[in-house]
Scaffold this active site. Structure first.
Site, PDB file in Angstrom:
ATOM      1  N   GLU A 110       0.847  -1.193   0.000  1.00 54.10           N
ATOM      2  CA  GLU A 110       0.000   0.000   0.000  1.00 54.10           C
ATOM      3  C   GLU A 110       0.874   1.232   0.000  1.00 54.10           C
ATOM      4  O   GLU A 110       1.690   1.425   0.887  1.00 54.10           O
ATOM      5  CB  GLU A 110      -0.885   0.001   1.244  1.00 54.10           C
ATOM      6  CG  GLU A 110      -1.986  -1.024   1.150  1.00 54.10           C
ATOM      7  CD  GLU A 110      -2.571  -1.336   2.512  1.00 54.10           C
ATOM      8  OE1 GLU A 110      -2.702  -0.405   3.322  1.00 54.10           O
ATOM      9  OE2 GLU A 110      -2.872  -2.513   2.752  1.00 54.10           O
ATOM     10  N   ASP A 161      -5.045   8.561  11.186  1.00 56.66           N
ATOM     11  CA  ASP A 161      -3.718   8.019  11.426  1.00 56.66           C
ATOM     12  C   ASP A 161      -3.092   8.495  12.724  1.00 56.66           C
ATOM     13  O   ASP A 161      -3.306   9.623  13.155  1.00 56.66           O
ATOM     14  CB  ASP A 161      -2.796   8.375  10.248  1.00 56.66           C
ATOM     15  CG  ASP A 161      -3.119   7.528   9.029  1.00 56.66           C
ATOM     16  OD1 ASP A 161      -3.031   6.295   9.139  1.00 56.66           O
ATOM     17  OD2 ASP A 161      -3.489   8.100   7.992  1.00 56.66           O
TER      18      ASP A 161
END
Lengths: 254, 393
Positions: free
Chosen positions: A46, A57
């Site tokens: 990814e 995140d």
């Protein structure tokens, strides 16, 4: 038309997928990270498209993302770096990024570039399933791009069934109610959740991410799902040891 | 044209809920319950009672005689600066804390830039005896020491945010991350008409008490319940949303939204989102926002910390696009001068945010019988240091 993601799930039962931020540690590291990861035997990669405000995140990816932006990474630069990448890289490639930079690039253009480069799919954490379904699914299909969705321990059974129905590729199981980041073990509640999802016998393969950093968490992940995604732990490693040592990291996991 | 939110959570093209799956259950819970709870008569009773006895509502609609004479129009000030804690912000935090209790949440988080919303949140948490964590950018903590102290006195934990640009947008990100990590016991009190649906609508409804009062007060003072103009400053846009709310679909009423031009729209140091922004997604909402060509959100600037948000609420983006409201941007210097002018002409020291709105009087010409209502959204106590340094007082 075949998608590499389907192929890899057909052939490999214990997927190891690695996430990194494009343009980090150095702007031009992107392709060399890809090559090293493939050489080390990871099954899927990814590529993080950096964003100024990565809501989902944790600190490690926030930092690598903002470092990449400081290094001068842009959507166009990433596409340029990735041109011709399919001459050397065979593993499935996924771009993971937030929706705003893709919108500014133009979703149609973005998908078209992905297709030309040989990207297999996208993960867009802040593009909700229903918005995708109504507005973008046809476009993604046109370019043969998969769009993968997240589920969490809080996601209802009905919603998981709905996501399963419109998913292709895999379902990204967030291991915990949390933002990304590292943990050393899974607790009982998490294992119970893994078992619950496994027993649902979804049509789409599942892969566990968030909080995976070592052999132990990797092994539990592949016990209850089709694979594991590692992000923060690899980014930390890259910062400390550098791209050339990638093999060491992968060996430490499996 | 309807200027209210539609069933899907959009104002025309703007709004929606662009949130990670981790937030879906929280946002869905809120979306499914906010109207049910806030329309309940017991909720309304508690809300109205606290607005009256605790906040000090209704706030006066004050006829500004000297301003009216000088600018040759009928100028009224809606005195939100007289609310408890010094600004309109508390209308929303009172509403949300009662809502949070009814949802069974016992922990509150909030973001704050200048500290006004943080103080208003810490205040209602103290009132209700609920744990409170306020996220605030490290830079803002340094710039707004008195408000940090207020929040601490009120028993809130102020959590410094060191990510990104260390200001309001990053504090908002951090509050959202906290909510992702604590989905069950925590309610996030957003301070403006921003964020994913249903926040913009919910906050606008709590602030709508402003225009509700203006309606009845104007009726009494002028014999008609609507003005010719409504004027308010816009950062995220909560005070403007409250002032406009009951007039949104009444086209007799013209609306002016005043943004902060900072050092000038073309200076690179500005917060005039309507002039500089492009459509995109910020904090879970599709709206206008300041960003690079590559879609990275940029840092705005204004001398007033309450206006330097890189986006604007989706309702305002819609009012801008449809031209329902006129958007004007005012630079630091004009706003600061109006801080002095309003103080010396009407005896009211406004917040710098609020002062921006009044600068419209230098730009627009009004007719003598036209009724103009300004939202005097906050008082200037918090800005004294800035005023002192700016004017060498």
């Amino acid at each position: 038309m075949k998608n590499r993601i389907d192929e890899v799930f057909k052939n490999e039962k214990k997927i190891l997928s690695i996430y990194f931020s494009a343009g980090h540690p150095n702007l031009d590291d992107t392709v060399s990270v890809l090559k090293n990861l493939q050489k080390s035997g990871v099954d899927m990669i990814e590529i993080g498209l950096p964003f100024s405000d990565p809501l989902a995140d944790g600190p490690t990816i926030q930092k690598s993302s903002s470092k990449a932006l400081k290094n001068g990474m842009t959507t166009e630069k990433l596409f340029k770096q990735l041109e011709g990448v399919r001459e050397e890289i065979d593993v499935p490639l996924i771009i993971m990024g937030y929706f705003n930079p893709m919108m500014q690039y133009g979703i149609d253009n973005f998908c078209k570039r992905c297709k030309l480069i040989g990207i297999d799919g996208l993960i867009i954490p802040d593009l909700p399933v229903n918005v995708y379904h109504e507005n973008y699914m046809a476009l993604f299909n046109k370019y043969g791009l998969y769009n993968m969705f997240l589920i969490t321990p809080q996601t209802s059974v009905e919603r998981i069934r709905y996501i399963d129905k419109i998913s292709n590729g895999f379902i990204y199981m967030v291991s915990n109610t949390s933002i990304t980041g590292m943990k050393n073990t899974f607790d009982e509640t998490q294992i119970k959740y893994f078992k619950r999802i496994k027993s649902m016998n979804l049509n789409t393969p599942t892969i566990i991410g968030f909080g995976i950093s070592n052999t132990e968490t990797y092994n539990s992940s592949v016990k209850y799902s089709n694979g594991a995604i590692i992000g923060s732990a690899f980014i930390k490693f890259l910062e400390e040891k550098g791209v050339e040592k990638t093999n060491e990291f992968v060996k430490s996991i499996r | 044209m309807n200027y209210n939110i539609n069933k899907k959570g959009y104002y025309g093209y703007f709004g929606g809920a662009f949130i990670p799956e981790m937030l879906y259950p929280n946002i869905a819970e809120l979306r499914e319950n906010y109207l049910k709870i806030t329309n309940d008569s017991a909720f309304k009773k508690e809300f109205d009672e606290l607005l009256k006895s605790y906040v000090g509502r209704p706030t006066p609609l004050f006829f500004a005689k000297r301003l009216s004479k000088k600018y040759n129009a009928k100028i009224y000030l809606k005195r939100e600066d007289l609310c408890h804690t010094g600004a309109h912000k508390v209308n929303n935090t009172i509403g949300q804390i009662i809502l949070a209790k009814r949802l069974g949440k016992n922990r509150i988080i909030a973001e704050t830039g200048a500290g006004q919303h943080g103080v208003a949140t810490a205040t209602v948490c103290a009132l209700m005896g609920v744990e409170c964590v306020v996220y605030m950018g490290e830079l803002d903590i340094k710039r707004q020491a008195p408000n940090v102290a207020r929040m601490k006195m009120l028993g809130a934990a102020v959590s410094p945010v060191t990510s990104g640009s260390k200001t309001l947008k990053d504090a908002t990100n951090e509050a959202i991350r906290d909510w992702i990590n604590n989905p069950l016991d925590t309610h996030y009190i957003i301070g403006s008409v921003v964020g994913p649906h249903p926040y913009p609508d919910m906050v606008a409804r709590f602030q709508s008490v402003i225009s509700e009062e203006v309606k009845s007060q104007l009726k009494e003072l002028e014999g008609r319940n609507y003005p010719d103009y409504l004027i308010a400053c816009v950062g995220g846009g909560s005070n403007a949303a409250g002032l406009y709310y009951h007039y949104l679909n009444d086209v007799r009423v013209k609306m002016i939204a005043v943004e902060a031009a900072g050092k000038g729209i073309k200076s690179g140091k500005s917060a005039a989102t309507s002039a500089l922004g492009k459509e995109g997604i910020i904090h879970g909402s599709k709206t206008l926002l300041m960003q690079t060509a590559d879609g990275q959100i940029t840092e705005p600037y204004s001398i007033s910390a309450g206006l330097d948000y890189p986006g604007v609420g989706p309702m305002h983006a819609h009012l801008f696009l449809t031209k329902r409201a006129e958007f004007i941007s005012i630079a630091d210097q004009e706003a600061m001068n109006w801080g002095l002018t309003l103080s010396q002409m009407e005896g009211i020291i406004p917040a710098i945010e609020t002062a921006h709105a009044f600068a419209v009087l230098d730009i627009k010409k009004f007719k003598p019988d036209e009724i103009i209502v300004f939202n005097c959204s906050g008082r200037g106590d918090k800005d004294l240091e800035t005023f002192i340094n700016y004017f060498q007082l």
